[in-house]
Design a protein around this motif. Structure first.
Motif: not given
Length: 526
Positions: A177-193
């Motif tokens: 996914g595009f977003r997966t490339h961007l950030g440094l943290i690459q673990v799938p955790l649920k965070v609030k929007d």
């Protein structure tokens, strides 16, 4: 039994178990026995009469506060058959990563020990004990040679570990996914929007009065401040922890803050608390630990060079040296993904019956650790009270900032929340900084690890910590970090290197916390 009831019974059993070992339990027992002599206590209605006596005499409120305090730190109930490590951290790969990180820290400590030929612990000679006791209140004047000592690790070392964290069960395949490339943290955790954060931090809304905004000199005090102070005084008279926690979400008046925080943290200075602190002090006087030098070094490198905190140098030594000896801190490892390091009595390496926790509290200080204590020095002037508040703040909040876990207030989730907020609501800025090699998290990580201590002006920092206590959550740190980037976005869009981006964000001491949070959460188009 329905799952809700079984969960509730598990929580009740846990709280009762915890309270049975407390001094409050012994006091309640004594009061119950003493009340039997009172004429209004009748045998035929003994249970109800004692309950009524507790209510009238104020002991019921103390019990309520203790229960509320336990519930604030109590981990959510898990399946009855779940092993204890699930309470510490449910995700196996997080537990493994934390274990590997602990081994690295311990290796660093042991190699320093070997290099410098210094034991982990030694009993001080009588003369040295006497000298230390005489200068206990002026340890800042001491200038030991610490040039050979180095911090066991710094926040940037810890960040590298988090960046390399991966869930082995999570595979995106080639179509990342595009977003997966961007950030440094690459673990799938649920965070609030932002909509979920608005719901969570509803009291920070634009229509609610806030200390940090509505107490400025341009706003007449009768519009909000006077009434807010009056309610705060009433909360203190009532001595209700839950009410204090709700009240402080709108900020605490400066004059009431020390008492309100103590009430929320359920810290009431009893004679036995003073005695306990004195015992810890005696342990410091009698034994010298290697971590003492790490504490000295950290205070000299951080707080001693800070315009706000250098005057508290002596307090910091006293509190942190006592903290390293406090075995009651070990209790928080039941819900902390970390485990206390072990050492062995000389000559007994590998024999479990000769294993001891080192340091005795299980916490190895890192670069910047003393900044968790420094802001509290503005509020508490008796060392034993300062100590109690810091210890409670640590076992509730601060430990999460330097251990690897999937908890919503853990540092991994905070990093992911920060990156997600920036990517979602400031995509151009995020992409620009990434393209020039200035990943935003590399700049903001040190702010979050220290809970912004040493970066914000003290009055602003205390307003921020009010909200941490009020919401019993550290998520607001990530929101503020994102809000700072949003505030400086125009300047950041002009920079062309990491050094230039760091220069734009080097000085946060002029920022006002509450307007930034409000604008980011409630005035941003979502």
């Amino acid at each position: 039994m329905p799952p809700e009831e079984s969960d509730l019974s598990l929580i009740i059993a846990h709280v009762v178990q915890k309270l049975k070992g407390s001094s409050l339990y012994a006091q309640l027992e004594r009061q119950a026995w003493a009340s039997l002599q009172r004429p209004e206590i009748r045998l035929e209605s003994l249970k109800e009469d004692i309950k009524e006596f507790f209510k009238i005499s104020g002991w019921e409120k103390k019990l309520q506060n203790a229960v509320y305090s336990e519930l604030s730190v109590c981990p959510l109930p898990s399946h009855p058959a779940a092993p204890p490590e699930h309470l510490k951290e449910p995700l196996v790969y997080m537990r493994k990563a934390q274990g590997s990180w602990e081994k690295r820290i311990l290796k660093s400590l042991n190699s320093m020990c070997t290099e410098l030929s210094i034991p982990l612990a030694r009993k001080r000679p009588a003369l040295e004990q006497k000298e230390l006791l005489n200068k206990w209140n002026e340890m800042g004047t001491d200038e030991p040679d610490l040039s050979l000592f180095r911090p066991v690790y710094a926040p940037k070392d810890f960040l590298e570990v988090l960046i390399n964290l991966r869930n082995p069960n999570y595979e995106n395949g080639d179509s990342l996914g595009f977003r997966t490339h961007l950030g440094l943290i690459q673990v799938p955790l649920k965070v609030k929007d932002i909509p979920e954060l608005k719901e969570c931090f509803v009291e920070l809304g634009l229509t609610t009065g806030q200390l940090g905004i509505d107490d400025s000199t341009q706003v007449p005090p009768e519009l909000f401040e006077n009434e807010h102070v009056r309610i705060g005084q009433k909360v203190l008279v009532e001595q209700d922890s839950a009410a204090a926690q709700q009240y402080i979400r709108q900020g605490s008046p400066t004059a009431l803050r020390a008492e309100l925080w103590a009430l929320i943290l359920n810290v009431s200075s009893q004679p036995e608390d003073v005695l306990y602190y004195e015992q810890l002090k005696t342990n410091v006087i009698q034994h010298d630990l290697l971590v003492d030098s790490l504490i000295y070094k950290d205070v000299k490198l951080t707080a001693s060079n800070d315009d706000y905190y250098f005057v508290f140098e002596d307090y910091l030594y006293q509190v942190l040296l006592c903290f390293s000896r406090d075995t009651s801190v070990l209790g928080h490892f039941s819900y902390n993904s970390a485990s206390p390091p072990k050492s062995y009595i000389r000559g007994k390496l590998g024999l479990e019956e000769y294993a001891v926790f080192y340091p005795p509290n299980g916490v190895i200080p890192f670069h910047g650790f003393s900044m968790y204590v420094a802001p509290l020095c503005f509020l508490y002037h008796e060392p034993y009270k300062l100590y109690q508040i810091f210890r409670e703040m640590y076992v509730r909040f601060f430990f999460r900032l330097h251990s690897i876990s999937s908890h919503p207030s853990g540092i991994v989730s905070l990093c992911l929340l920060f990156e997600t907020l920036l990517q979602t609501y400031l995509p151009q800025l995020f992409y620009h900084l990434r393209e020039i090699g200035a990943q935003p998290l590399r700049i903001s990580f040190k702010w979050m690890v220290r809970a912004f201590s040493g970066y914000l002006a003290t009055d602003q920092l205390l307003l921020l910590w009010d909200r941490i206590l009020g919401y019993n959550s550290l998520e607001i740190l990530a929101v503020l970090a994102a809000a700072v980037f949003a505030f400086r976005a125009v300047n950041l869009m002009e920079v062309t290197s990491l050094a230039a981006a760091e220069a734009v964000l080097a000085d946060l001491s002029t920022l006002k916390v509450m307007p930034l949070l409000q604008i980011f959460l409630f005035a941003t188009v979502t």
